[in-house]
Design a protein around this motif. Structure first.
Motif, PDB file in Angstrom:
ATOM      1  N   PRO A   1       6.291 131.592 -62.881  1.00  0.00           N
ATOM      2  CA  PRO A   1       7.412 132.446 -62.487  1.00  0.00           C
ATOM      3  C   PRO A   1       8.734 131.973 -63.083  1.00  0.00           C
ATOM      4  O   PRO A   1       8.924 130.787 -63.349  1.00  0.00           O
ATOM      5  CB  PRO A   1       7.431 132.324 -60.967  1.00  0.00           C
ATOM      6  CG  PRO A   1       6.745 131.049 -60.672  1.00  0.00           C
ATOM      7  CD  PRO A   1       5.761 130.827 -61.781  1.00  0.00           C
TER       8      PRO A   1
ATOM      9  N   SER B   1      10.385 140.370 -51.297  1.00  0.00           N
ATOM     10  CA  SER B   1       9.714 139.318 -52.053  1.00  0.00           C
ATOM     11  C   SER B   1       8.537 138.700 -51.290  1.00  0.00           C
ATOM     12  O   SER B   1       8.037 137.635 -51.648  1.00  0.00           O
ATOM     13  CB  SER B   1      10.714 138.234 -52.465  1.00  0.00           C
ATOM     14  OG  SER B   1      11.332 137.698 -51.327  1.00  0.00           O
TER      15      SER B   1
ATOM     16  N   HIS C   1       7.165 136.025 -60.741  1.00  0.00           N
ATOM     17  CA  HIS C   1       8.102 135.941 -59.617  1.00  0.00           C
ATOM     18  C   HIS C   1       7.605 134.982 -58.539  1.00  0.00           C
ATOM     19  O   HIS C   1       6.407 134.780 -58.379  1.00  0.00           O
ATOM     20  CB  HIS C   1       8.292 137.332 -58.983  1.00  0.00           C
ATOM     21  CG  HIS C   1       8.735 138.363 -59.961  1.00  0.00           C
ATOM     22  ND1 HIS C   1      10.020 138.436 -60.420  1.00  0.00           N
ATOM     23  CD2 HIS C   1       8.056 139.342 -60.590  1.00  0.00           C
ATOM     24  CE1 HIS C   1      10.125 139.422 -61.294  1.00  0.00           C
ATOM     25  NE2 HIS C   1       8.937 139.991 -61.418  1.00  0.00           N
TER      26      HIS C   1
END
Length: 164
Positions: free
Chosen positions: A36, A62, A144
């Motif tokens: 990420p 998230s 991410h």
């Protein structure tokens, strides 16, 4: 002060410990070759800020994708707002970041994650500072960082028993 501390511990622990668990090997398979982007400590600091501000919609964005299927956004936000933090963020200091293997609620196995230890200063309704230190864990999904629900919160949402 004791009531505020207990409320903080319950509200923050529920949300923060959610960030303290990892995801299964599937996530590792989804990681990009370089992992990420961004600093896991910056990511966790942002999530803590959202939660202290009772901005659960932003925190949910998230959340680990499979957990979003168990805790739909409206349900998650409504449920977490039943126990608002009721303090303001004073400061957050990153104390340590290290590698860790974690288990994810609802999945089997362990996955690589980053353990981020933070010191958080909160200001309660009368302006008194409360400080706590906690290690949160973040896990990569693709390019991410994400966070996951704690086993108890995962079970709560899976059973649709938040009461919203």
């Amino acid at each position: 002060m004791r009531v505020v501390s207990r409320r903080l511990l319950i509200g923050l622990a529920t949300a923060f410990v959610a960030a303290a668990l990892g995801v299964v090997g599937v996530v590792h398979a989804l990681d990009g070759p370089d992992g990420p982007s961004g600093d896991p400590a910056d990511f966790m600091t942002t999530i803590v800020g959202y939660i202290v501000a009772d901005d659960y919609a932003s925190a949910w964005d998230s959340l680990y994708p499979a957990h979003k299927l168990v805790a739909l956004q409206k349900e998650y936000v409504d449920c977490e707002l039943q126990r608002p933090v009721a303090s303001k963020l004073g400061s957050i200091d990153v104390l340590r970041v290290r590698d860790r293997k974690l288990h994810v609620p609802g999945d089997t196995g362990r996955v690589d994650a980053k353990a981020v230890t933070l010191r958080v200063d909160l200001l309660n309704s009368i302006g008194a500072k409360e400080t706590f230190r906690h290690t949160f864990n973040v896990v990569p999904v693709g390019a991410h960082w994400t966070w996951v629900l704690t086993p108890s919160r995962y079970a709560l949402y899976r059973a649709d028993s938040c009461g919203t």
